[in-house]
Design an enzyme around this catalytic site. Structure first.
Site, mmCIF file in Angstrom:
data_model
loop_
_atom_site.group_PDB
_atom_site.id
_atom_site.type_symbol
_atom_site.label_atom_id
_atom_site.label_comp_id
_atom_site.label_asym_id
_atom_site.label_seq_id
_atom_site.Cartn_x
_atom_site.Cartn_y
_atom_site.Cartn_z
ATOM 1 N N SER A 16 46.535 37.314 35.662
ATOM 2 C CA SER A 16 47.709 37.758 36.400
ATOM 3 C C SER A 16 48.551 36.547 36.803
ATOM 4 C CB SER A 16 47.258 38.605 37.594
ATOM 5 O OG SER A 16 48.346 39.329 38.119
ATOM 6 N N ASP A 48 46.627 49.304 33.336
ATOM 7 C CA ASP A 48 46.980 48.349 34.388
ATOM 8 C C ASP A 48 48.270 48.827 35.049
ATOM 9 O OD1 ASP A 48 48.040 46.104 35.757
ATOM 10 O OD2 ASP A 48 46.993 44.722 34.407
ATOM 11 N N HIS A 93 43.615 46.443 36.151
ATOM 12 C CA HIS A 93 43.950 45.040 36.458
ATOM 13 C C HIS A 93 42.791 44.301 37.139
ATOM 14 C CE1 HIS A 93 47.167 42.064 36.674
ATOM 15 N NE2 HIS A 93 46.907 41.826 37.945
#
Lengths: 280, 280
Positions: free
Chosen positions: B148, B224, B257
């Site tokens: 991320s 996600d 995620h």
């Protein structure tokens, strides 16, 4: 039953569920990993009982078990370690080793604990009922393992229920709670001062009193700071030898009491369980 | 340098260290896993940069990387995600996406952030110096990966420093911070409103402006929730295609995620890194 969360993990699904427990009189939370499987297929169920201060989350996020569970086709169930919520009493000093997060996997008989602290009934009755209702579980093939207080839980619940669990193993278990400070506080608190009542919730005493298992696997780190005062695996070793129970006790040099220790050896435990769960 | 903790893990050692960083002007904490190795042997170093809200702990306890690092002989370094402590400003609203836990792996130029928020210099200078001084590291063989915000960090730091990292990969990276809300807030805050200054800290813009890498591996979960608005892997795909950079972008059905996603694919990333770190 409420599904709190769901996430893809190693091709399977990691769930967290909440459901009402008749045993504890509270909502209870547990984590469940279901590996990829064929439609209509049912899978063996491995329970992991966690240690003091833990919830369903510790094993689920730290032990690295799901990779192996996917390979072996095992459902993993990680319950919470005590009832929680409104009206559930805690240790009067808020200590970590009694009350919330420290249910010791037994049914309390002493007040004020007897009302909600009924973790043995929860693990043996309400939890399997929830598992059977929600997951593709083969309830004829169940096994149990645990860590520290949860190792105590795995050993005692299996010893108290012959035939219920096809495999039993533990990481750094409290093997003789009657003979260590954690256990004396817990058994004295939940069961009262009469030590004869404690023997049914003490793995070493249960074995001395005739309970049997086909075999047991235990890993114990030698750098575990609780080894000498609380865990005392030599007492389990002596009891199993006297009773003729095959115990595989592996003393692991340099390992401590943490999930780093569990993660390092979880694969061996799951393979041990799988071998016993897939026997006809 | 202070050793905060040390634990045996998969035959190696998991450490947490704290040291003074000249770049940030604060103490910084990082986790380091050192696999078993021969005396005098030095090992390649893989950096993992974590995402928003994380510390050095998330990757260390959740990703399951140490098992594979032991097999492959890799040192794993997981730094914190921002400076912390006395005098370090945070987002005025305490938001999770700016300030503490959200350093974005760049050197801030706008006040009041410019004094402490110098994570690029920390990752490229102070952290490797600490690693080289304390661990059996072969500093000629380093690679970088992240998740991320940390995927953004891995991509941009590698693109900005040709030859520095022998392998570059990411899980669900922010590939174009100039074109998403997280990135616009971060780059606008740390670098000021002039968007031309942002291009040097935006992987897609860096590639458009001529930066090269030998190849890149990216995994992206299709469940996600940040995929469409923040992550936009298609922009990296287009930029790499136009620039002739081989990108392996794997869209993983059903994954979110979380660290469940990372743990499911960390082995592939470490093998990718090891193949490039052990080339002569």
């Amino acid at each position: 039953m409420d599904q709190i969360s769901a996430a893809r993990f190693f091709g399977g699904m990691q769930y967290v569920f909440r459901h009402a427990s008749e045993a504890t009189g509270t909502p209870m939370t547990f984590a469940a990993f279901v590996p990829p499987h064929a439609a209509e297929e049912t899978l063996p169920v491995v329970y992991f009982l966690a240690g003091l201060t833990c919830t369903e989350e510790n094993f689920t996020v730290k032990a690295g078990a799901q990779r192996v569970a996917t390979e072996l086709g095992l459902i993993l169930i990680a319950p919470d370690t005590s009832p929680r919520g409104e009206g559930v009493p805690d240790d009067p000093d808020g200590a970590y080793d009694f009350g919330l997060g420290a249910g010791f996997y037994l049914n309390a008989t002493a007040l004020p604990w007897a009302r909600h602290y009924r973790m043995e009934d929860y693990i043996l009755q309400d939890l399997p009922r929830a598992v059977a209702s929600a997951l593709p579980a083969d309830m004829t093939r169940q096994s149990i393992m645990g860590h520290s207080m949860g190792g105590h839980g795995a050993l005692t619940l299996s010893l108290r229920n012959p035939g219920r669990f096809r495999a039993t193993s533990a990481f750094a278990p409290i093997v003789a709670p009657s003979l260590c400070a954690w256990g004396e506080k817990a058994l004295g608190g939940y069961l009262g001062p009469d030590r004869s009542a404690w023997r049914g919730h003490d793995a070493v005493a249960l074995i001395e009193d005739g309970a049997k298992l086909a075999d047991i696997l235990v890993d114990q780190g030698l750098a575990d700071k609780f080894l000498a005062d609380q865990l005392k695996p030599e007492l389990l070793e002596a009891a199993c030898e006297a009773a003729g129970i095959p115990l595989t006790l592996r003393r692991q040099d340099g390992y401590d009491h943490s999930y780093y220790f569990i993660a390092s050896f979880i694969e061996d435990h799951l393979r041990w369980h799988a071998a016993r769960l897939t026997q006809i």
